[in-house]
Design a protein around this motif. Sequence first.
Motif, PDB file in Angstrom:
ATOM      1  N   PRO A   1      -2.643   0.327  -7.558  1.00  0.00           N
ATOM      2  CA  PRO A   1      -3.028   0.002  -8.944  1.00  0.00           C
ATOM      3  C   PRO A   1      -1.851   0.071  -9.912  1.00  0.00           C
ATOM      4  CG  PRO A   1      -3.929   2.132  -8.281  1.00  0.00           C
ATOM      5  CD  PRO A   1      -3.397   1.481  -7.050  1.00  0.00           C
ATOM      6  N   ARG A   2      -0.921   1.007  -9.692  1.00  0.00           N
ATOM      7  CA  ARG A   2       0.256   1.043 -10.567  1.00  0.00           C
ATOM      8  C   ARG A   2       1.085  -0.225 -10.400  1.00  0.00           C
ATOM      9  NH1 ARG A   2       4.085   4.982  -9.878  1.00  0.00           N
ATOM     10  NH2 ARG A   2       3.458   5.500  -7.742  1.00  0.00           N
TER      11      ARG A   2
ATOM     12  N   GLN B   1      -8.961   5.932   0.900  1.00  0.00           N
ATOM     13  CA  GLN B   1      -8.142   6.020  -0.307  1.00  0.00           C
ATOM     14  C   GLN B   1      -7.429   4.704  -0.590  1.00  0.00           C
ATOM     15  OE1 GLN B   1      -8.210   8.630  -2.557  1.00  0.00           O
ATOM     16  NE2 GLN B   1      -7.285   6.964  -3.737  1.00  0.00           N
ATOM     17  N   THR B   2      -6.916   4.052   0.468  1.00  0.00           N
ATOM     18  CA  THR B   2      -6.269   2.752   0.266  1.00  0.00           C
ATOM     19  C   THR B   2      -7.258   1.742  -0.295  1.00  0.00           C
ATOM     20  OG1 THR B   2      -4.653   3.118   2.029  1.00  0.00           O
ATOM     21  CG2 THR B   2      -5.125   0.836   1.435  1.00  0.00           C
TER      22      THR B   2
ATOM     23  N   ARG C   1      -9.923   2.304  -2.071  1.00  0.00           N
ATOM     24  CA  ARG C   1     -10.247   2.620  -3.469  1.00  0.00           C
ATOM     25  C   ARG C   1      -9.085   2.251  -4.400  1.00  0.00           C
ATOM     26  NH1 ARG C   1     -13.597   8.233  -2.294  1.00  0.00           N
ATOM     27  NH2 ARG C   1     -15.555   7.156  -1.763  1.00  0.00           N
ATOM     28  N   ASP C   2      -7.858   2.437  -3.915  1.00  0.00           N
ATOM     29  CA  ASP C   2      -6.707   2.009  -4.704  1.00  0.00           C
ATOM     30  C   ASP C   2      -6.724   0.491  -4.903  1.00  0.00           C
ATOM     31  OD1 ASP C   2      -5.789   4.577  -4.936  1.00  0.00           O
ATOM     32  OD2 ASP C   2      -4.168   4.371  -3.469  1.00  0.00           O
ATOM     33  N   GLN C   3      -7.054  -0.228  -3.844  1.00  0.00           N
ATOM     34  CA  GLN C   3      -7.116  -1.685  -3.949  1.00  0.00           C
ATOM     35  C   GLN C   3      -8.242  -2.127  -4.886  1.00  0.00           C
ATOM     36  OE1 GLN C   3      -7.396  -2.294   0.272  1.00  0.00           O
ATOM     37  NE2 GLN C   3      -5.233  -2.866   0.464  1.00  0.00           N
TER      38      GLN C   3
ATOM     39  N   GLU D   1      -9.276  -0.418  -7.453  1.00  0.00           N
ATOM     40  CA  GLU D   1      -8.804  -0.142  -8.805  1.00  0.00           C
ATOM     41  C   GLU D   1      -7.842  -1.234  -9.273  1.00  0.00           C
ATOM     42  OE1 GLU D   1      -6.446   3.318 -11.386  1.00  0.00           O
ATOM     43  OE2 GLU D   1      -6.991   3.697  -9.290  1.00  0.00           O
TER      44      GLU D   1
ATOM     45  N   ARG E   1      -1.359   6.300  -5.891  1.00  0.00           N
ATOM     46  CA  ARG E   1      -1.906   5.137  -6.600  1.00  0.00           C
ATOM     47  C   ARG E   1      -0.872   4.009  -6.724  1.00  0.00           C
ATOM     48  NH1 ARG E   1      -2.587   5.671 -11.497  1.00  0.00           N
ATOM     49  NH2 ARG E   1      -4.230   4.098 -11.799  1.00  0.00           N
TER      50      ARG E   1
ATOM     51  N   LYS F   1       0.871  -1.175   0.000  1.00  0.00           N
ATOM     52  CA  LYS F   1       0.000   0.000   0.000  1.00  0.00           C
ATOM     53  C   LYS F   1       0.905   1.221   0.000  1.00  0.00           C
ATOM     54  CE  LYS F   1      -0.557   0.080   5.052  1.00  0.00           C
ATOM     55  NZ  LYS F   1      -1.535   0.094   6.155  1.00  0.00           N
TER      56      LYS F   1
END
Length: 489
Positions: free
Chosen positions: A357-358, A404-405, A407-409, A411, A354, A350
Amino acid sequence: MTVAPVPQVEHRFVDVAGVQVFYRATGPANAPTMMLLHGFPSASHQFRRLMDALGTGYRLIAPDYPGFGHTEAPDGFTYSFEALADIIEGFVRKLGLRRFVLYAFDFGGPVGFRLATRHPDWIAGLVIQNANAYDEGLSPIARELIANRPGVDGAEERVRAILTLPVTRSQYDGGVTDPALIAPDGWTLDQHFLDRPGRKDAQVDLTLDYHSNVTRYPTWQTYLRTHQPPSLVVWGRNDAFFTEAGAHAYRRDLPDAELHLFDTGHFALEEKLPEIAPLIAGFLDRVWPVAPMKIAVIGATGQLGRVVAAEATARGHHVTPLHRDAVDVTDPVSVTAAVSGHDAVVVAVKGPDRLVPRGAQALLDALPAAGVDRLVFLGGGGSLEYAPGLRFVDGPDFPAQYVQTARDQAEALDILRAASTAVRWSYVSPPPIHLVPGDRTGTYRTAAGDTPIVDASGDSRVTTGDYASAVLDALESGSFVQQRFTVGY
């Protein structure tokens, strides 16, 4: 003359919910494991010769059900197939078994398929021997017997009429090619246990409950079709109860199943052990992950990465822990260099900008170049749904510091799902809130999908130890490929 090694067979009891379960066990603790589920009216003694044949190279465990053999159930025990499955489920947990090949014979089918549908992650493969799960496998004799159920006039009397020595013997020597190969010990010992106080009452209750198994055939077939467990079907084609058509029917849901038919009767091992035992040994060798894997764990110093790395090491795998100074998960070149030569990659990361996702995209680009085709991505639970189309992360009660973490996961999961890739990825989601520190208990459940697994109280919870164990189970079994799966109690 060279004498073939003979295994030591242990004979033990274990208490499961007040039932003293007797079982036989043999073989090395680290060998491929097979649990042997016996039929009616027998017990674990029916597997004695098979255990002698295979016990030096494989771990074999054979329990007696309540109402059978040496197992002792308390007064008032309710005899049903659901209850037998409950006890065997508890038996597995008491012994700490994580994964095994299930040998299902006769009554072992209804007990074993209940176990498999409850815990598909436990099942490394199936050996099915005259254990029916299809309507076309029921002979006229079987249908007449199954028609006896509570409330049917004369049902109990008809069932008691089959609990006799001539009928017990006929199950052994009926349909065989050479009666001289059938030892009388089996039916003699079975009848001894049948004649013990209360045992015939137990068998009446179970026989009157047998119709409950037939109603579950579609559920068991769905399990086979969905999970595709590696399967070996060996069948005595002259079985008076379960016909040859029932053996062929498994290929409908398990097209890759290996099928062998033998000119013998119901208790096929009694006459055909020399032919069947090598088939079982070969099957165990093929389905069991004997060789340790080389596993790279990216993020091995984090909470989850550290626990997964420890679980993998405890199982005998070779683990390369990779932290941010050793690899840039967002750089395909860096990832390729770090994971080349490994069998699988586990990722638990994490970070800002981003990073997750990257990193998912970089892994999809890098792993084929590194020659690694297996990826397990430890994702979040926030993207799980509490109702169709409604994610926990988007709800008003989701902790703001994790939004935010999460939502990144989410994505990252979208990237994996959209990819056209040869990488066999799995995305593992813990409960959306209650992933708690704790050791492995072995009682967890797994399932593919986008909703959390909940317990009887409606809570979704699991310990980090059980979560890590589920990750390794997926790696070792090759399950949940191109799927998100969840873990919970």
